[in-house]
Design a protein around this motif. Structure first.
Motif, PDB file in Angstrom:
ATOM      1  N   GLY A  68       0.785  -1.234   0.000  1.00  6.20           N
ATOM      2  CA  GLY A  68       0.000   0.000   0.000  1.00  6.20           C
ATOM      3  C   GLY A  68       0.811   1.273   0.000  1.00  6.20           C
ATOM      4  N   ARG A  69       2.058   1.220  -0.465  1.00  2.88           N
ATOM      5  CA  ARG A  69       2.903   2.409  -0.471  1.00  2.88           C
ATOM      6  C   ARG A  69       3.258   2.797  -1.908  1.00  2.88           C
ATOM      7  NH1 ARG A  69       7.805   0.483   3.073  1.00  2.88           N
ATOM      8  NH2 ARG A  69       8.562   2.607   2.587  1.00  2.88           N
ATOM      9  N   ALA A  70       3.295   4.123  -2.153  1.00  2.00           N
ATOM     10  CA  ALA A  70       3.664   4.628  -3.470  1.00  2.00           C
ATOM     11  C   ALA A  70       5.155   4.400  -3.714  1.00  2.00           C
ATOM     12  CB  ALA A  70       3.338   6.112  -3.585  1.00  2.00           C
ATOM     13  N   VAL A  71       5.528   4.234  -4.990  1.00  2.00           N
ATOM     14  CA  VAL A  71       6.928   4.009  -5.347  1.00  2.00           C
ATOM     15  C   VAL A  71       7.287   4.850  -6.571  1.00  2.00           C
ATOM     16  CG1 VAL A  71       6.990   1.651  -4.461  1.00  2.00           C
ATOM     17  CG2 VAL A  71       6.384   2.053  -6.851  1.00  2.00           C
ATOM     18  N   ASN A  72       8.593   5.050  -6.764  1.00  2.00           N
ATOM     19  CA  ASN A  72       9.102   5.670  -7.983  1.00  2.00           C
ATOM     20  C   ASN A  72       9.635   4.581  -8.904  1.00  2.00           C
ATOM     21  OD1 ASN A  72       8.601   8.418  -7.716  1.00  2.00           O
ATOM     22  ND2 ASN A  72      10.397   8.748  -6.431  1.00  2.00           N
ATOM     23  N   ILE A  73       8.989   4.408 -10.052  1.00  3.40           N
ATOM     24  CA  ILE A  73       9.438   3.436 -11.041  1.00  3.40           C
ATOM     25  C   ILE A  73      10.475   4.111 -11.934  1.00  3.40           C
ATOM     26  CG2 ILE A  73       8.746   1.961 -12.968  1.00  3.40           C
ATOM     27  CD1 ILE A  73       7.683   1.018 -10.304  1.00  3.40           C
ATOM     28  N   PRO A  74      11.639   3.477 -12.164  1.00  5.59           N
ATOM     29  CA  PRO A  74      12.686   4.108 -12.981  1.00  5.59           C
ATOM     30  C   PRO A  74      12.188   4.457 -14.384  1.00  5.59           C
ATOM     31  CG  PRO A  74      13.527   2.154 -11.857  1.00  5.59           C
ATOM     32  CD  PRO A  74      12.044   2.155 -11.659  1.00  5.59           C
ATOM     33  N   ASN A  75      12.772   5.488 -14.934  1.00  6.11           N
ATOM     34  CA  ASN A  75      12.497   5.903 -16.318  1.00  6.11           C
ATOM     35  C   ASN A  75      13.722   5.558 -17.154  1.00  6.11           C
ATOM     36  OD1 ASN A  75      11.468   7.039 -18.618  1.00  6.11           O
ATOM     37  ND2 ASN A  75      11.823   9.153 -17.992  1.00  6.11           N
ATOM     38  N   TYR A  76      13.608   4.538 -17.996  1.00  2.67           N
ATOM     39  CA  TYR A  76      14.758   4.025 -18.745  1.00  2.67           C
ATOM     40  C   TYR A  76      14.708   4.526 -20.185  1.00  2.67           C
ATOM     41  CZ  TYR A  76      18.255   0.710 -20.464  1.00  2.67           C
ATOM     42  OH  TYR A  76      19.372   0.137 -21.019  1.00  2.67           O
ATOM     43  N   ASP A  77      15.835   5.053 -20.673  1.00  6.17           N
ATOM     44  CA  ASP A  77      15.948   5.559 -22.035  1.00  6.17           C
ATOM     45  C   ASP A  77      16.618   4.497 -22.904  1.00  6.17           C
ATOM     46  OD1 ASP A  77      16.461   6.829 -24.419  1.00  6.17           O
ATOM     47  OD2 ASP A  77      17.198   8.677 -23.523  1.00  6.17           O
ATOM     48  N   PHE A  78      15.884   3.966 -23.892  1.00  6.62           N
ATOM     49  CA  PHE A  78      16.403   2.878 -24.718  1.00  6.62           C
ATOM     50  C   PHE A  78      17.449   3.346 -25.720  1.00  6.62           C
ATOM     51  CE2 PHE A  78      12.410   1.165 -23.190  1.00  6.62           C
ATOM     52  CZ  PHE A  78      12.772  -0.120 -22.849  1.00  6.62           C
ATOM     53  N   LYS A  79      17.548   4.653 -25.938  1.00  9.57           N
ATOM     54  CA  LYS A  79      18.545   5.150 -26.879  1.00  9.57           C
ATOM     55  C   LYS A  79      19.898   5.365 -26.213  1.00  9.57           C
ATOM     56  CE  LYS A  79      15.129   7.283 -29.925  1.00  9.57           C
ATOM     57  NZ  LYS A  79      14.676   8.522 -30.597  1.00  9.57           N
ATOM     58  N   THR A  80      19.888   5.808 -24.945  1.00 10.27           N
ATOM     59  CA  THR A  80      21.142   6.007 -24.222  1.00 10.27           C
ATOM     60  C   THR A  80      21.468   4.833 -23.313  1.00 10.27           C
ATOM     61  OG1 THR A  80      20.036   7.127 -22.369  1.00 10.27           O
ATOM     62  CG2 THR A  80      20.753   8.496 -24.231  1.00 10.27           C
ATOM     63  N   HIS A  81      20.477   3.935 -23.101  1.00  5.19           N
ATOM     64  CA  HIS A  81      20.639   2.756 -22.238  1.00  5.19           C
ATOM     65  C   HIS A  81      20.955   3.146 -20.792  1.00  5.19           C
ATOM     66  CE1 HIS A  81      20.595   0.560 -25.980  1.00  5.19           C
ATOM     67  NE2 HIS A  81      21.652   1.232 -26.402  1.00  5.19           N
ATOM     68  N   LYS A  82      20.336   4.221 -20.352  1.00  2.00           N
ATOM     69  CA  LYS A  82      20.515   4.689 -18.985  1.00  2.00           C
ATOM     70  C   LYS A  82      19.183   5.148 -18.413  1.00  2.00           C
ATOM     71  CE  LYS A  82      25.291   6.348 -19.539  1.00  2.00           C
ATOM     72  NZ  LYS A  82      25.908   5.451 -18.527  1.00  2.00           N
ATOM     73  N   ARG A  83      19.106   5.159 -17.070  1.00  2.00           N
ATOM     74  CA  ARG A  83      17.944   5.750 -16.414  1.00  2.00           C
ATOM     75  C   ARG A  83      18.062   7.259 -16.459  1.00  2.00           C
ATOM     76  NH1 ARG A  83      18.452   2.204 -11.092  1.00  2.00           N
ATOM     77  NH2 ARG A  83      18.251   0.147 -12.038  1.00  2.00           N
ATOM     78  N   ILE A  84      16.935   7.924 -16.689  1.00  2.10           N
ATOM     79  CA  ILE A  84      16.949   9.384 -16.761  1.00  2.10           C
ATOM     80  C   ILE A  84      15.883   9.939 -15.825  1.00  2.10           C
ATOM     81  CG2 ILE A  84      17.836   9.495 -19.123  1.00  2.10           C
ATOM     82  CD1 ILE A  84      14.991   9.870 -20.103  1.00  2.10           C
ATOM     83  N   GLY A  85      16.177  11.126 -15.264  1.00  3.65           N
ATOM     84  CA  GLY A  85      15.201  11.809 -14.427  1.00  3.65           C
ATOM     85  C   GLY A  85      14.928  11.087 -13.125  1.00  3.65           C
ATOM     86  N   PRO A  86      13.954  11.591 -12.377  1.00  2.00           N
ATOM     87  CA  PRO A  86      13.646  11.024 -11.059  1.00  2.00           C
ATOM     88  C   PRO A  86      12.761   9.784 -11.104  1.00  2.00           C
ATOM     89  CG  PRO A  86      12.238  12.911 -11.501  1.00  2.00           C
ATOM     90  CD  PRO A  86      13.185  12.816 -12.675  1.00  2.00           C
TER      91      PRO A  86
END
Length: 354
Positions: free
Chosen positions: A102-120
């Motif tokens: 029952g707790r909110a979470v931050n799901i990663p934002n993955y960029d498929f062009k740079t192959h890295k997580r971006i932003g919060p």
């Protein structure tokens, strides 16, 4: 999952035979797995549309790819994004545990062009139903144990290949080498095999297969050589023969050079040529293989782009041969070049065009 199965599944949800517990003590978790480009997103959207009275959240396993370091990025085209180690499963488990509690979470934002997580990342709030979607969401027993329902989407491999190539090049910024790799990998799937019982990581016995080992490649110089690295990546140490064919006007083709494995008649042959235009060069190459004793049904012709005229010519003359291509373009121009095509493939690939 075909349309009839989708309809049956949808009706089951509507009729209440498949539903979340009411009132839910914890979220009802549905795992949706399947091969790449199999239609998992379509199935998830169908489920969501039928559960409009429930709060539903979709979590994608793709969001949990590891960010790649500089050393890995330098060899990114050798990186296997379809392997369990490509995902941060520990982070996925942590996020799913928080949602189930029952707790909110931050799901990663993955960029498929740079192959890295971006932003919060993206904040996801607790919901009545959680749909976890991805190619390997059923691989790890700890992830499977979170699920109340498991769905595997099975789709024809030819359709998946076409979908994946279009998605990877348009949406994910992948280059031509990725497409060549996928065509070669798909072509290997057409080799004959024998059945073999294997034990999966879950301890279950599964009827697997073992492919034939008498295999070689033959590239049509020089554009066909662009596919050799992809073949060697899949089959270490494979023998690769060469054929050089020179065009004479719009119809004639002359064999200039050939160097083939001495025992090629006993092998299955992957014929490599990225463009199938009129079919004249392909016919010349295939006739040479047949003259060396190769069985017609043992030839798999791999190419990137094909014109209908070339496909019809090859299939009419060699009905037992298999063709694997990623795209069928519109037609040929007066110079027998594929339209729209991509120009002279060898020059563009090797950077020798003016």
């Amino acid at each position: 999952m075909d349309s009839e199965t989708l309809s049956t599944f949808s009706n089951s949800i509507k009729n209440g035979s498949i539903s979340a517990p009411h009132p839910p003590k914890q979220p009802f978790v549905i795992g949706v797995a399947g091969g790449t480009a199999s239609g998992k997103t379509t199935v998830c959207n169908m489920i969501i549309s039928q559960l409009h009275d429930q709060r539903v959240v979709l979590v994608n396993q793709d969001s949990f790819y590891h960010s790649l370091g500089d050393d890995t990025l330098a060899k990114v085209y050798d990186y296997n994004f379809d392997h369990p180690d490509a995902f941060n499963t520990e982070l996925l488990l942590s996020c799913m545990a928080m949602l189930k509690n029952g707790r909110a979470v931050n799901i990663p934002n993955y960029d498929f062009k740079t192959h890295k997580r971006i932003g919060p990342g993206c904040q996801v709030n607790p919901s009545d139903i959680i749909i976890l979607e991805g190619i390997l969401v059923l691989h790890d027993s700890r992830v499977r144990d979170l699920m109340n329902m498991k769905i595997f989407v099975d789709t024809d491999s030819d359709l998946r290949l076409a979908r994946r190539i279009q998605r990877d090049t348009v949406e994910r910024g992948r280059n031509i080498q990725n497409v060549l790799d996928q065509v070669v990998e798909h072509g290997l799937g057409h080799l004959p095999f024998t059945e073999k019982q294997i034990t999966t990581p879950t301890g279950s016995v599964y009827p697997g297969v073992v492919f034939c080992k008498r295999l070689c490649g033959v590239s049509v110089i020089r554009s066909g050589e662009s596919m050799e690295n992809a073949l060697r990546a899949c089959c270490k140490g494979i023998k690769i023969g060469k054929i050089l064919i020179h065009g004479e006007g719009n119809n004639g083709r002359q064999l200039i050079y050939e160097k083939l494995p001495a025992d090629i008649s006993s092998r299955h042959v992957l014929l490599l040529d990225p463009v199938l235009a009129s079919g004249n060069s392909a016919v010349k190459a295939i006739n040479l293989l047949l003259s060396k004793g190769v069985v017609e049904s043992n030839i798999i012709f791999l190419n990137l782009i094909a014109a209908p005229q070339g496909i019809h010519m090859v299939c009419k003359k060699f009905p037992k041969l298999k063709i694997v291509t990623s795209e069928i373009d519109v037609t040929l121009d007066e110079d027998l070049r594929v339209i729209p095509g991509m120009g002279e493939f060898g020059d563009r690939y090797f950077g020798t065009n003016n």
